[in-house]
Design a protein around this motif. Structure first.
Motif, short mmCIF file in Angstrom:
data_model
loop_
_atom_site.label_atom_id
_atom_site.label_comp_id
_atom_site.label_asym_id
_atom_site.label_seq_id
_atom_site.Cartn_x
_atom_site.Cartn_y
_atom_site.Cartn_z
N GLN A 50 0.93 -0.93 -0.21
CA GLN A 50 0.10 0.05 -0.12
C GLN A 50 1.17 1.22 -0.26
N GLU A 51 1.49 1.04 0.66
CA GLU A 51 3.34 2.61 0.64
C GLU A 51 3.59 2.60 -0.20
N MET A 82 1.19 4.40 -3.00
CA MET A 82 0.93 5.60 -2.54
C MET A 82 1.77 6.40 -3.80
N GLN A 83 2.91 5.58 -2.81
CA GLN A 83 4.39 6.29 -3.45
C GLN A 83 4.42 6.42 -5.18
N ARG A 112 1.65 6.75 -6.81
CA ARG A 112 0.50 7.38 -7.79
C ARG A 112 1.13 8.45 -7.12
N ASN A 113 1.58 9.04 -6.11
CA ASN A 113 2.81 10.25 -6.04
C ASN A 113 2.58 11.09 -7.34
#
Length: 97
Positions: free
Chosen positions: A81-82, A85-86, A88-89
């Motif tokens: 999940q982390e 998110m990275q 996606r950013n």
């Protein structure tokens, strides 16, 4: 680790668990017991994990090996999940160029 520790015997008394259960968690590396002089301690930071493992063991009747597997899979999911998110950013950043 923090300096706030709970005495092992107090932990057993407060949580009403068997010492063999906590020892099994320690032996499998799921929690860490500190040994200082003649006393054993559990760091306060370990208590949320201990509480979760207690629910799995006592409420859901999951054995220590199952707890190890569940803990590993949950850690893996959190890491993925982390990473998502990275990524996606980073994707947002490159799309904004």
């Amino acid at each position: 680790m923090s300096t706030n520790k709970l005495l092992y015997n107090e932990c057993i008394r407060i949580y009403k668990v068997e010492s063999a259960f906590i020892d099994s968690l320690n032996e499998s590396g799921l929690i860490h017991i500190d040994y200082q002089d003649e006393d054993k301690y559990i760091d306060y930071e370990e208590l949320p994990k201990l509480e979760q493992f207690m629910r799995w063991y006592y409420d859901m009747d999951i054995n220590i090996e199952g707890i190890e597997a569940l803990n590993y899979l949950l850690d893996k999911v959190k890491a993925l999940q982390e990473e998502i998110m990275q990524l996606r950013n980073e994707l947002r950043f490159y799309k904004s160029l």
